[in-house]
Write an enzyme that holds these catalytic residues in place. Structure first.
Site, mmCIF file in Angstrom:
data_model
loop_
_atom_site.group_PDB
_atom_site.id
_atom_site.type_symbol
_atom_site.label_atom_id
_atom_site.label_comp_id
_atom_site.label_asym_id
_atom_site.label_seq_id
_atom_site.Cartn_x
_atom_site.Cartn_y
_atom_site.Cartn_z
ATOM 1 N N HIS A 119 0.636 -43.936 39.048
ATOM 2 C CA HIS A 119 1.905 -44.558 38.655
ATOM 3 C C HIS A 119 2.864 -43.499 38.108
ATOM 4 O O HIS A 119 2.450 -42.380 37.811
ATOM 5 C CB HIS A 119 1.670 -45.663 37.616
ATOM 6 N N GLY A 410 30.397 -33.512 28.575
ATOM 7 C CA GLY A 410 31.190 -34.730 28.392
ATOM 8 C C GLY A 410 30.488 -36.023 28.720
ATOM 9 O O GLY A 410 31.094 -36.930 29.296
HETATM 10 C C1 LIG Z 1 27.754 -40.747 31.106
HETATM 11 C C2 LIG Z 1 29.221 -40.886 31.360
HETATM 12 N N1 LIG Z 1 29.695 -41.914 32.084
HETATM 13 C C3 LIG Z 1 31.012 -42.057 32.289
HETATM 14 C C4 LIG Z 1 31.900 -41.159 31.769
HETATM 15 C C5 LIG Z 1 33.400 -41.329 32.003
HETATM 16 N N2 LIG Z 1 34.099 -41.579 30.740
HETATM 17 C C6 LIG Z 1 34.697 -40.580 30.050
HETATM 18 S S1 LIG Z 1 35.478 -41.121 28.677
HETATM 19 C C7 LIG Z 1 35.043 -42.716 29.001
HETATM 20 C C8 LIG Z 1 35.519 -43.826 28.143
HETATM 21 C C9 LIG Z 1 35.303 -43.619 26.685
HETATM 22 O O1 LIG Z 1 35.736 -44.792 26.041
HETATM 23 P P1 LIG Z 1 35.630 -44.933 24.503
HETATM 24 O O2 LIG Z 1 34.410 -44.297 24.016
HETATM 25 O O3 LIG Z 1 35.808 -46.371 24.155
HETATM 26 O O4 LIG Z 1 36.849 -44.062 23.980
HETATM 27 P P2 LIG Z 1 38.398 -44.437 23.824
HETATM 28 O O5 LIG Z 1 39.154 -43.525 24.732
HETATM 29 O O6 LIG Z 1 38.571 -45.870 24.186
HETATM 30 O O7 LIG Z 1 38.706 -44.181 22.391
HETATM 31 C C10 LIG Z 1 34.287 -42.806 30.167
HETATM 32 C C11 LIG Z 1 33.752 -44.068 30.719
HETATM 33 C C12 LIG Z 1 31.380 -40.080 31.045
HETATM 34 N N3 LIG Z 1 32.135 -39.146 30.515
HETATM 35 N N4 LIG Z 1 30.038 -39.983 30.817
#
Ligand SMILES: Cc1ncc(C[n+]2csc(CCOP(=O)(O)OP(=O)(O)O)c2C)c(N)n1
Ligand SMILES: [Mg+2]
Length: 567
Positions: A119, A410
């Site tokens: 597995h 990021g």
């Molecule tokens: C693992 C992963 N998936 C998707 C993304 C794309 N992404 C970058 S910033 C973000 C949104 C962040 O939203 P939030 O934490 O609510 O911050 P806000 O800008 O709303 O303050 C996404 C989905 C990423 N950077 N990492």
């Protein structure tokens, strides 16, 4: 093996002993049948403390956070399912230059030799998929055997430490209890000394250029912190009265109250005095510079053509490339070789006066970050996740603060897992997390581990109904950028029934001030409700420019109202 004294030891015990000798005191991860035997050795020997996490992804983030403060971190996962869950975080450690040792308890050697289907494999007769996958995101990898274990354990740990990169090792579950011959002496984490001639010529070349310069300057990327040379760079700057700027990924590596500290260099988006000092320097010394669109203001950075590029183990000066040298020895030599300058005055920048916001006013990002600026204290460990919280780069940190972020990689949610790691490495410090609702949702369950271990961070969560920073790329009003509205401030109670955490739901400036006055004697959770279209201009500008790069001139970003724009 060499002729140095040896002893007999079980492979698992030796691995744990080596980790401890390398300064690793905690191991993060999730148990599985292929690693329980090593966990039992950990319990029986007490070599390390086990910090079980809710997921292997979070363990990989925790080990990364731990390594950033501790110099080295480690996680333990099970074959396949655990290893692939952790691979995003380990990839991030590679991108961010963080030394993490990922140990996978893996298929018994007996099964591999006899070709038994097991597995947690692809059930295709091959056992190498995960080693192969990790080969792409680590500096070194190995499957341990009784013949190679003593040498490979040392090679992998040393490689991680020397290269500041992750490594991956598979420990087949039927060999941890087998005895092998191992060295008696402790493992020493050290670089081989530099080649004497290369070191001497390299120091002479750098010192010659710096001494002749009229406007020398230093540009620092994250490696300066990873390779432990921040204090040497400040000594050099002091000696030459030269200004120092950092890339955003290296925020706080140079003390922001240091008189020669300039600020963040991010190409055209830099403050004018920072840009001028870096771009017009007649001798710029850059440390570990790795330009990305997010660290260069979309490639608007323009370093002088004759910039000296120093890295952990090599240096470029003009046409010459110096190998077999270490950054530390180079900088020590340069400090001794350059004359002490007194005629250049440090650059003084007057801080902008704050704006007054009424207590009854609805909380905005502008009011939020101004209040946070005043909340920061010397020695804080300060996290930022992706999102509008990137406004944090604009704050001035007090002395001895440590910034933790994942600027290059990021990955949203990194900060919550990594916070567990830094809290474990340095529980005596105050840890502040700045995270958006979207990022938090990815790894939220690790808050339970933070509460379980009675840690007392302050978590600042911006609830703006979704992915605001993404709305600046595309989809200002689109539902794909919306998320479920959790009752975030209730989570400490959900994750630990008897929690003493203080939770706040903040809607006005006054609410925020009230939350910020709470004592730090327990975990504090501050959920701030803000407008979904509110973001500071530098953050939105960066998203808007990012969209042009990502989608090109025929992309949809210029369609009416499809992109949240900086005001
Ligand atoms: C693992 C992963 N998936 C998707 C993304 C794309 N992404 C970058 S910033 C973000 C949104 C962040 O939203 P939030 O934490 O609510 O911050 P806000 O800008 O709303 O303050 C996404 C989905 C990423 N950077 N990492
Ligand atoms: Mg959000």
């Amino acid at each position: 093996m060499s002729s140095s004294p040896s002893q007999r030891m079980k492979i698992g015990d030796f691995l744990l002993r080596r980790l401890k000798e390398a300064g690793v005191r905690h191991l993060f991860g999730v148990p599985g049948d292929y690693n329980l035997e090593l966990l039992q050795q950990l319990q029986d020997t007490g070599a390390l403390k086990w910090i079980g996490t809710c997921s292997e992804l979070n363990a990989s983030y925790a080990a990364d956070g731990y390594a950033r403060l501790n110099g080295l971190g480690a996680l333990l996962v099970t074959n396949g399912v655990g290893a692939l869950s952790a691979i995003n975080g380990v990839g991030g450690s590679y991108s961010e230059h963080v030394p993490v040792i990922c140990i996978a308890g893996s298929i018994p050697l007996r099964s591999i030799e006899r070709g038994l289907g097991m597995h947690h494999t692809m059930a295709d007769g091959s056992y190498d998929h995960f080693l192969d996958a990790y080969a792409r995101v680590t500096a070194a990898h190995a499957r341990l055997t009784p013949r190679n274990a003593a040498a490979e354990i040392d090679r992998l740990i040393l490689t991680a430490w020397r290269e500041k990169l992750p490594v991956y090792m598979e420990l087949p579950s039927d060999i941890a209890y087998l005895e092998i011959e191992v060295p008696v002496g402790a493992l020493t984490l050290a670089d081989p000394p530099s080649d004497t001639e290369r070191l001497r010529s390299c120091i002479a070349a750098i010192a010659g250029r710096l001494s002749a310069a009229t406007s020398p300057a230093i540009l620092v990327d994250a490696d300066a912190g990873r390779f432990g040379v921040a204090s040497d760079l400040m000594e050099l700057a002091e000696r030459m009265q030269a200004p120092v700027a950092v890339i955003n990924a290296a925020k706080s590596v140079i003390d922001e109250t240091f008189p020669h500290y300039l600020g963040i260099y991010i190409g055209k988006a830099s403050e004018p005095h920072v840009r001028e000092a870096i771009e017009t320097s007649d001798c710029l010394l850059s440390i570990g510079y790795r330009p990305l669109e997010v660290t260069t203001g979309d490639f608007s950075a323009s370093l002088p053509a004759n910039t000296i590029h120093a890295r952990g183990h090599s240096v470029d000066v003009g046409d010459n490339n110096y190998q077999a040298v270490t950054l530390k020895e180079i900088l020590r030599g340069v400090i001794d070789a350059v004359p002490h300058v007194t005629k250049r005055a440090p650059h003084h920048v007057v801080a902008a006066a704050g704006t007054h916001f009424d207590d009854s006013a609805k909380l905005t990002q502008a009011a939020y970050w101004q209040a946070i600026q005043n909340y920061l204290r010397p020695g804080d460990v300060i996290f930022v996740d992706n999102g509008t919280s990137y406004a944090l780069f604009g704050l001035k940190f007090p002395p001895k603060c440590t910034f933790v972020g994942s600027v290059n990689w990021g990955s949203i949610g990194y900060s919550v897992g990594a916070l567990l790691g830094t809290l474990t490495a340095a529980p005596e410090r105050r840890h502040l997390l700045f995270v958006g609702d979207g990022s938090f949702q990815v790894t939220a369950q690790e808050l339970s581990t933070i509460l379980r271990h009675d840690q007392k961070p302050v978590i600042f969560l911006i609830n703006n109904g979704g992915y605001t920073i993404e709305r600046g790329y595309l989809g200002k009003t689109e539902s794909y950028n919306d998320i479920a509205n959790w009752s975030y401030a209730d989570l400490p109670k959900v994750f630990r029934r008897d929690t003493s955490a203080r939770s706040f739901v903040v809607k006005t400036v006054g609410d925020l001030h009230n939350a910020l006055s709470a004592p730090n004697d327990t975990l504090i959770f501050v959920e701030s409700i803000m407008d979904r279209y509110d973001a500071l201009a530098p953050v939105m500008n960066s998203s808007n420019k990012g969209a042009d790069l990502d989608y090109g001139p025929r992309g949809p970003q210029h369609r009416a109202n499809l992109q949240l724009r900086a005001i």
